[in-house]
Design an enzyme around this catalytic site. Structure first.
Site, mmCIF file in Angstrom:
data_model
loop_
_atom_site.group_PDB
_atom_site.id
_atom_site.type_symbol
_atom_site.label_atom_id
_atom_site.label_comp_id
_atom_site.label_asym_id
_atom_site.label_seq_id
_atom_site.Cartn_x
_atom_site.Cartn_y
_atom_site.Cartn_z
ATOM 1 N N ARG A 1 0.833 -1.211 0.000
ATOM 2 C CA ARG A 1 0.000 0.000 0.000
ATOM 3 C C ARG A 1 0.863 1.255 0.000
ATOM 4 N NH1 ARG A 1 -3.910 0.802 4.607
ATOM 5 N NH2 ARG A 1 -2.101 0.175 5.825
ATOM 6 N N SER B 1 7.589 -4.867 7.259
ATOM 7 C CA SER B 1 7.218 -5.792 8.347
ATOM 8 C C SER B 1 8.032 -7.083 8.331
ATOM 9 C CB SER B 1 5.726 -6.101 8.265
ATOM 10 O OG SER B 1 4.999 -4.904 8.261
ATOM 11 N N ASP C 1 5.617 -2.984 11.303
ATOM 12 C CA ASP C 1 4.165 -2.792 11.459
ATOM 13 C C ASP C 1 3.729 -2.826 12.923
ATOM 14 O OD1 ASP C 1 4.777 -5.495 11.660
ATOM 15 O OD2 ASP C 1 2.999 -6.191 10.601
#
Length: 900
Positions: A522, A586, A640
């Site tokens: 994203r 992440s 994350d």
């Protein structure tokens, strides 16, 4: 004139549909906890939870008490793939002094007959399970227990009502045990109706209704557990013994009862009771015919008005007479012969009229029986949410078997009343005795299955002591990761993030955030406002990462990321602006500063080459330079988990822990600088990314790893690594379940021992299916549909086992995760030197958010293992996107403060 007498006995389809609706209402009443005490149709749970599946085998005894004869049976069930069985029986007459005597005499007589049978068949010195068919209304609280509610069928034995009949039988058998060397284990108490269903169910697995139409009448069927308020639990099905003979005892059928029905009832042994049975069963139909003929004769319509002794004698006309007189093929000869034997000397017109009376009486019986049966079939179809249903009804009873027209009439009316049900009527050949043996065989199979399943799932049920050990080992590993001399060899890496503050509300500006951590990537534009109108606005776009890029070269991966950024900047119209950027990455990284992150190792299915050991921020900058279209100010590389903590910290300043429980599993928390030996300085705090997924890679939790965990690990992309994550994260739980299901199927405990092609496919059982299957709102029918989507053809029992396996795996995951988190909050409490700690944990991840029980079990475990900590769990809204922007904003704020 004859028809005028018989008109009230003729029932139209509209009347039968009304009877059907009334019976459905009575069924609902009988199943409800609050309404059952006043219900006439008692809907008694039988505790028979499973039909035969063909895998039953062994030697079983059955005894059958309920008619004029006592029957003993020896049933051999063969597991030969052909569902064959062998039945040996012996019949014993029951003297009237026994049926009208006391309980001790009755059960001693039963034990004596059984002993005689066992001697005859050379069955002594064998330990045999026994099924007890007891054809009277009993209240059961388990399969091998039944309290007699009331005697029926001319039995009037004293001292038995309101007592457990199985205990009485066991007591009688115990007297013989030592002296005659017999060892019989009473495993099941069964009603004859249930026995009939089970006998037929052995031959036809669609059979889920049992029906008796003989001396008495009754029906049973398989009901969904969620509808049976009288029994704990919602899983699976249970056979309900309706005891429908009492339908109408509250007056519900008074409009359909004739003067003859009322007269018959008044002259019976139990006036006002079993009114439906008195309109249907063979015990009463002959008497009903006698009463009608008597009145017609008195009024001069028959036999020239001459009332004979036979017409005045109660019980003189029996069902066998009625059946014989309805043999139309033989014309009127049978009728004339029977009436002459009864000294009635009929004319031809008399014979025609009497035959007509018999037909109407037996036809009404079949009609009423069909209406109640149609109500049961409709309920079954609605339970299954089917538009059309195929099912089988197992039937026994003299009226159905011997009456020349009864079966045909019943079938025809049932099919007319329920056109949406394709019903097969299967005659029980071996009677209820074999059924009792089948119930016992099924109980025997289920007990063996249960012990195997319990043994398989036992290692997943972690005791509080074991969880405390896990918590303590996690605490030890956390300390190893923080200390300079042990950090290099620590499995829990405790990576410094160089995030040294949480939001204070003064952050503002426009920031870009990138989020890479799974199969989607994203790009976000985040606008942060400060002051009284403090807010965060976000605009984002999602891009897929194809498998060939996830597992290609590092250059290809980062070129793809930059291509996605370019598309987003173009889409938002901000390609010229040099915005500060936070990069949520992440994967385990070793950081030397907030904008430098060296990849320690890929997880979650990524395998891009030339990345491990490299600085991912440098790789991103180089990819941006290669494209040469725009420039960005990369301020922070963020995990994350840290992003989740920061997002929740923006709303709650008490949030100093971040937890991810989704595809992966990880925790970060704010650690005192003085405890972080691998970073210079002792002032303030820094967020530590624990990377706790690797906990146990040194073997410290091998004692709780099962063979299924080892199989999942060996088949993964990174064998021997991330062992704790493989026991707690969404990416692996479905695969653990699949391995267990394969093992149970190999043992013959699931899917009839057949391992389907789909079950052999790695990854077929996604964790989202665990969440769906374990949903409390999901009926087993829907569980079966999910399994069918996966190519797994399951029975109701299979679905229960699959749901249990899913529950054991996900509960262990939540409890292990809770044990790890308890170690963190306890460390925080000790760091602060307080007796009681108040702290908030920011949480994100699909497992926590979507699984129906994971979050609750996790919270309960933390409370149990860290009782001095009051932990609030706060759900993060977009931690990896919004969190990255907030970290970037905080870093900018702290940088500006530092410059000043």
């Amino acid at each position: 004139q004859v028809d005028r007498y018989l008109y009230p006995l003729r029932l139209s389809d509209d009347v039968l549909l009304d009877v059907m609706a009334r019976f459905q209402a009575e069924m609902v009443k009988g199943l409800g906890r609050d309404t059952n005490p006043t219900a006439t149709v008692k809907m008694l749970p039988s505790f028979v939870r499973s039909l035969p599946d063909g895998s039953e085998k062994g030697d079983f005894l059955a005894v059958d008490l309920g008619g004029s004869q006592f029957r003993a049976h020896h049933v051999k069930v063969f597991d030969d793939g052909r569902q064959s069985s062998q039945l040996e029986s012996k019949f014993y007459p029951i003297p009237k002094e026994v049926t009208q005597g006391n309980g001790t005499e009755l059960f001693d007589y039963v034990a004596d007959c059984l002993l005689d049978f066992m001697e005859t068949k050379d069955l002594k010195r064998k330990k045999l399970p026994l099924g007890f068919t007891f054809s009277f209304p009993c209240k059961q609280t388990k399969l091998e227990e039944g309290v007699l509610l009331a005697w029926t069928k001319h039995f009037k034995v004293r001292g038995v009502q309101d007592t457990d009949v199985v205990t009485s039988l066991r007591r009688a058998l115990q007297k013989h045990k030592a002296s005659f060397d017999i060892d019989v284990d009473v495993l099941a108490l069964v009603n004859d109706t249930v026995g009939t269903m089970m006998t037929c169910g052995y031959d036809d697995q669609r059979c889920e209704v049992g029906l008796i139409i003989g001396t008495g009448t009754n029906a049973c069927y398989m009901e969904e557990m969620r509808h049976i308020d009288l029994v704990e639990g919602d899983e699976g099905r249970m056979c309900i013994n309706t005891e429908w003979g009492a339908f109408g005892d509250d007056g519900a059928l008074d409009d359909l009862r004739t003067e003859f029905d009322r007269e018959l009832d008044l002259g019976s042994l139990n006036p006002g009771k079993q009114l439906f049975e008195k309109m249907i069963s063979s015990l009463y139909l002959g008497e009903l015919v006698r009463l009608i003929l008597l009145k017609m004769t008195k009024e001069g319509l028959l036999f020239n008005g001459k009332v004979s002794t036979a017409l005045l004698t109660k019980g003189k006309i029996e069902m066998k007479h009625v059946s014989a007189m309805e043999k139309y093929k033989e014309g009127l000869s049978n009728t004339k012969e029977i009436l002459t034997e009864l000294s009635l000397f009929p004319s031809e017109e008399d014979c025609v009229a009497v035959q007509h009376v018999c037909t109407i009486v037996s036809f009404r019986s079949a009609n009423l029986c069909a209406a109640a049966l149609a109500a049961i079939l409709t309920r079954l179809r609605e339970n299954k949410k089917l538009l059309r249903m195929r099912t089988t009804v197992g039937i026994d009873g003299g009226l159905y078997k011997t009456h020349p027209q009864y079966a045909k009439r019943l079938h025809k009316v049932v099919r007319r009343l329920v056109p949406t049900c394709d019903v097969r009527f299967l005659l029980s050949v071996s009677g209820s005795g074999k059924g009792a043996a089948m119930v016992t065989a099924v109980a025997h199979r289920l007990a063996a299955q249960r012990s195997h399943i319990d043994a398989t799932l036992a290692p997943f049920l972690l005791s509080l002591g074991t969880l405390r050990e896990v918590r303590n080992k996690m605490r030890t590993e956390l300390e190893y990761g923080l200390k300079r001399e042990t950090q290099a060899n620590a499995t829990v890496k405790m990576l410094p993030t160089y995030v040294c503050g949480t939001p204070d509300g003064t952050e503002k500006g426009k920031f870009l955030a990138l989020d890479l951590g799974g199969t989607n990537f994203r790009v976000l534009l985040v606008k942060i406002k400060s002051g009284r109108r403090r807010s965060v606005q976000m605009y984002n776009k999602i891009f897929a990462i194809p498998l060939e890029i996830m597992q290609g070269t590092g250059e290809e991966l980062f070129d793809h990321i930059v291509q996605c950024i370019a598309d987003f900047l173009e889409y938002m119209g901000i390609k010229g602006a040099r915005l500060p950027l936070g990069f949520t990455f992440s994967f385990p990284c070793r950081q030397a500063s907030i904008d430098k992150g060296t990849l320690v190792g890929w997880t979650k299915g990524f395998k891009a080459t030339d990345c491990e050991g490299e600085d991912v921020v440098d790789m991103l900058r180089e990819a941006i330079r290669r494209r040469n279209e725009f420039d960005l100010d990369i301020v922070a590389v963020v995990n994350d988990t840290v992003g989740t903590m920061m997002t929740c910290g923006y709303e709650d300043p008490n949030c100093e822990i971040g937890l991810i429980a989704g595809t992966g599993s990880n925790v970060c928390y704010m650690e005192d600088m003085k405890n972080i030996e691998i970073v210079e300085g002792n002032e303030g705090k820094m967020c530590i990314n624990t990377e706790w997924g690797a906990f146990g890679d040194n073997g410290c939790i091998d004692n709780i790893r099962t063979k299924y965990d080892k199989e999942v690990d060996e088949g993964s992309l990174n064998p021997g690594k991330q062992r704790y994550e493989k026991m707690t994260s969404g990416m692996y739980l479905g695969e653990i379940v699949r391995q267990i299901l394969i093992d149970l199927t190999k043992q013959g405990l699931l899917f009839r021992g057949h391992i389907s092609e789909s079950l052999r496919k790695r990854g077929i059982f996604e964790t989202k299916f665990l969440s769906q299957i374990e949903s409390d709102r999901l009926a087993l029918l829907q569980v079966r549909r999910i399994l069918q989507q996966l190519g797994l053809d399951s029975t109701c029992e299979d679905s229960i086992i699959v749901k249990e396996v899913c529950g054991a795996v996900s509960q262990r995951a939540a409890r292990l995760c809770g044990a790890g988190l308890a170690a963190i909050v306890e460390k925080k409490r000790e760091n602060q030197g307080v007796e009681r700690l108040q702290i908030t944990v920011g949480v994100d991840g699909t497992l926590y958010k979507l699984h129906p029980h994971f979050s609750r079990v996790l919270r309960e475990t933390v409370k149990e293992l860290a009782p001095q900590c009051d932990v609030t769990f706060m759900l993060s809204e977009d931690g990896s996107g919004k969190g990255a922007a907030l970290i970037t904003a905080v870093a900018k704020r702290l940088h500006n403060v530092g410059q000043k």
